[in-house]
Design a protein around this motif. Structure first.
Motif, PDB file in Angstrom:
ATOM      1  N   SER A   1      88.751  45.956  33.627  1.00  0.00           N
ATOM      2  CA  SER A   1      90.169  45.695  33.367  1.00  0.00           C
ATOM      3  C   SER A   1      90.987  45.605  34.649  1.00  0.00           C
ATOM      4  N   ALA A   2      90.479  46.157  35.747  1.00  0.00           N
ATOM      5  CA  ALA A   2      91.200  46.137  37.024  1.00  0.00           C
ATOM      6  C   ALA A   2      91.024  44.821  37.775  1.00  0.00           C
ATOM      7  N   PHE A   3      90.004  44.032  37.427  1.00  0.00           N
ATOM      8  CA  PHE A   3      89.775  42.778  38.155  1.00  0.00           C
ATOM      9  C   PHE A   3      89.544  41.570  37.263  1.00  0.00           C
ATOM     10  N   LYS A   4      89.599  41.738  35.956  1.00  0.00           N
ATOM     11  CA  LYS A   4      89.318  40.642  35.020  1.00  0.00           C
ATOM     12  C   LYS A   4      90.218  39.431  35.244  1.00  0.00           C
ATOM     13  N   GLN A   5      91.497  39.670  35.554  1.00  0.00           N
ATOM     14  CA  GLN A   5      92.410  38.531  35.727  1.00  0.00           C
ATOM     15  C   GLN A   5      91.962  37.636  36.877  1.00  0.00           C
ATOM     16  N   ARG A   6      91.308  38.182  37.880  1.00  0.00           N
ATOM     17  CA  ARG A   6      90.830  37.368  39.012  1.00  0.00           C
ATOM     18  C   ARG A   6      89.746  36.394  38.573  1.00  0.00           C
ATOM     19  N   LEU A   7      89.012  36.752  37.559  1.00  0.00           N
ATOM     20  CA  LEU A   7      87.891  35.924  37.112  1.00  0.00           C
ATOM     21  C   LEU A   7      88.309  34.806  36.178  1.00  0.00           C
ATOM     22  N   TYR A   8      89.382  35.027  35.412  1.00  0.00           N
ATOM     23  CA  TYR A   8      89.690  34.101  34.327  1.00  0.00           C
ATOM     24  C   TYR A   8      91.110  33.538  34.327  1.00  0.00           C
ATOM     25  N   ASN A   9      92.064  34.247  34.920  1.00  0.00           N
ATOM     26  CA  ASN A   9      93.448  33.790  34.753  1.00  0.00           C
ATOM     27  C   ASN A   9      94.353  34.357  35.835  1.00  0.00           C
ATOM     28  N   GLN A  10      93.995  34.150  37.089  1.00  0.00           N
ATOM     29  CA  GLN A  10      94.713  34.798  38.180  1.00  0.00           C
ATOM     30  C   GLN A  10      96.188  34.425  38.225  1.00  0.00           C
TER      31      GLN A  10
ATOM     32  N   LYS B   1      85.028  37.437  29.400  1.00  0.00           N
ATOM     33  CA  LYS B   1      86.430  37.039  29.227  1.00  0.00           C
ATOM     34  C   LYS B   1      87.137  37.899  28.182  1.00  0.00           C
ATOM     35  N   THR B   2      86.417  38.277  27.131  1.00  0.00           N
ATOM     36  CA  THR B   2      86.996  39.172  26.125  1.00  0.00           C
ATOM     37  C   THR B   2      86.103  40.396  25.982  1.00  0.00           C
ATOM     38  N   GLY B   3      86.733  41.554  25.846  1.00  0.00           N
ATOM     39  CA  GLY B   3      85.999  42.805  25.726  1.00  0.00           C
ATOM     40  C   GLY B   3      85.462  43.275  27.063  1.00  0.00           C
ATOM     41  N   GLY B   4      84.714  44.358  27.021  1.00  0.00           N
ATOM     42  CA  GLY B   4      84.065  44.875  28.219  1.00  0.00           C
ATOM     43  C   GLY B   4      84.988  45.492  29.247  1.00  0.00           C
ATOM     44  N   ASP B   5      86.210  45.820  28.868  1.00  0.00           N
ATOM     45  CA  ASP B   5      87.186  46.314  29.839  1.00  0.00           C
ATOM     46  C   ASP B   5      86.747  47.578  30.553  1.00  0.00           C
ATOM     47  N   ASN B   6      85.894  48.381  29.940  1.00  0.00           N
ATOM     48  CA  ASN B   6      85.465  49.629  30.568  1.00  0.00           C
ATOM     49  C   ASN B   6      84.151  49.499  31.331  1.00  0.00           C
ATOM     50  N   LYS B   7      83.575  48.308  31.368  1.00  0.00           N
ATOM     51  CA  LYS B   7      82.395  48.110  32.211  1.00  0.00           C
ATOM     52  C   LYS B   7      82.834  48.240  33.662  1.00  0.00           C
ATOM     53  N   ILE B   8      81.906  48.646  34.526  1.00  0.00           N
ATOM     54  CA  ILE B   8      82.291  48.911  35.918  1.00  0.00           C
ATOM     55  C   ILE B   8      81.481  48.071  36.900  1.00  0.00           C
ATOM     56  N   SER B   9      82.077  47.896  38.049  1.00  0.00           N
ATOM     57  CA  SER B   9      81.423  47.189  39.149  1.00  0.00           C
ATOM     58  C   SER B   9      81.772  47.918  40.441  1.00  0.00           C
ATOM     59  N   PRO B  10      80.848  47.953  41.407  1.00  0.00           N
ATOM     60  CA  PRO B  10      81.158  48.623  42.669  1.00  0.00           C
ATOM     61  C   PRO B  10      82.228  47.866  43.457  1.00  0.00           C
ATOM     62  N   LEU B  11      83.094  48.610  44.103  1.00  0.00           N
ATOM     63  CA  LEU B  11      84.103  48.005  44.971  1.00  0.00           C
ATOM     64  C   LEU B  11      83.447  47.330  46.173  1.00  0.00           C
ATOM     65  N   ASP B  12      82.327  47.858  46.609  1.00  0.00           N
ATOM     66  CA  ASP B  12      81.540  47.305  47.720  1.00  0.00           C
ATOM     67  C   ASP B  12      80.117  47.188  47.202  1.00  0.00           C
ATOM     68  N   PHE B  13      79.757  46.011  46.693  1.00  0.00           N
ATOM     69  CA  PHE B  13      78.449  45.847  46.056  1.00  0.00           C
ATOM     70  C   PHE B  13      77.292  45.891  47.051  1.00  0.00           C
ATOM     71  N   ALA B  14      77.551  45.631  48.321  1.00  0.00           N
ATOM     72  CA  ALA B  14      76.476  45.571  49.312  1.00  0.00           C
ATOM     73  C   ALA B  14      75.979  46.953  49.735  1.00  0.00           C
ATOM     74  N   SER B  15      76.880  47.938  49.795  1.00  0.00           N
ATOM     75  CA  SER B  15      76.484  49.302  50.172  1.00  0.00           C
ATOM     76  C   SER B  15      77.377  50.293  49.421  1.00  0.00           C
ATOM     77  N   PRO B  16      77.243  50.332  48.094  1.00  0.00           N
ATOM     78  CA  PRO B  16      78.190  51.078  47.256  1.00  0.00           C
ATOM     79  C   PRO B  16      78.213  52.587  47.434  1.00  0.00           C
ATOM     80  N   SER B  17      77.177  53.162  48.017  1.00  0.00           N
ATOM     81  CA  SER B  17      77.167  54.620  48.180  1.00  0.00           C
ATOM     82  C   SER B  17      77.159  55.040  49.647  1.00  0.00           C
ATOM     83  N   THR B  18      77.477  54.105  50.530  1.00  0.00           N
ATOM     84  CA  THR B  18      77.528  54.400  51.957  1.00  0.00           C
ATOM     85  C   THR B  18      78.918  54.102  52.494  1.00  0.00           C
TER      86      THR B  18
END
Length: 194
Positions: free
Chosen positions: A68-77, A101-118
């Motif tokens: 929900s924090a980044f969905k608008q960037r993908l579909y309707n910025q 595009k619809t649903g999945g608002d609580n699914k998560i993605s790393p802010l830094d996908f390349a080194s998410p725990s470093t």
């Protein structure tokens, strides 16, 4: 830090509020779809400058964001049913598999996908390639503010520079509006109750 990153000395004796305030947090923390102008304004309101803004944004080298924090960037910025033009297309397509595009608002993605725990400067490197997850991440480069653009580039090239400034900005942020007198408490046990 167990995840790497800089160390800094915290001044002791800061008085903390006895209760947290959701409304105060929401009024003082920038939303994930912030423009660069809004970010600068919100940080200045707290006594923080553009250098603090960019370096503290680097904390996004660790952590996750809900769809929900980044969905608008993908579909309707821009309200035109199109993705954000500053978002790299392959990265965008990958995010769409996590965030429909619809649903999945609580699914998560790393802010830094390349080194998410470093804790490192990869967050800034990703922004340089159009792979900042949140609007508020990518506008540090794409917002056409020369100072933020130069800082993103400098931190992407020099992790030691980023670490040094991050530590300084963390101390500065820790000194925002300290409670005094009998307000709040100095915690002797900082662990959260179970």
């Amino acid at each position: 830090m167990q995840s790497g990153g800089p160390n800094w000395e915290l001044p002791l004796g800061r008085r903390d509020a006895i209760q947290a305030s959701l409304s105060a947090s929401n009024n003082n923390l920038p939303p994930p779809n912030s423009t660069i102008q809004n970010l600068i304004k919100l940080f200045r309101r707290q006594g923080l400058n553009v250098v603090d803004l960019v370096s503290l944004s680097g904390a996004h080298t660790i952590g996750m964001a809900r769809c929900s924090a980044f969905k608008q960037r993908l579909y309707n910025q821009d309200g035109n049913d199109e993705p954000d033009s500053t978002l790299e297309i392959t990265y965008s397509n990958g995010l769409k598999t996590v965030c429909p595009k619809t649903g999945g608002d609580n699914k998560i993605s790393p802010l830094d996908f390349a080194s998410p725990s470093t804790f490192d400067n990869t967050y800034f490197k990703l922004i340089m390639f159009g792979k900042g997850l949140l609007t508020s991440d990518q506008v540090l480069l794409a917002g056409n503010v020369e100072e933020t653009m130069l800082l993103v580039k400098a931190y992407a090239e020099d992790y030691a520079l980023f670490f040094d400034q991050f530590a300084r900005s963390m101390v500065k942020m820790g000194n925002i509006n300290p409670l005094t007198g009998y307000q709040g408490e100095v915690r002797k046990n900082c662990r959260m109750p179970n």
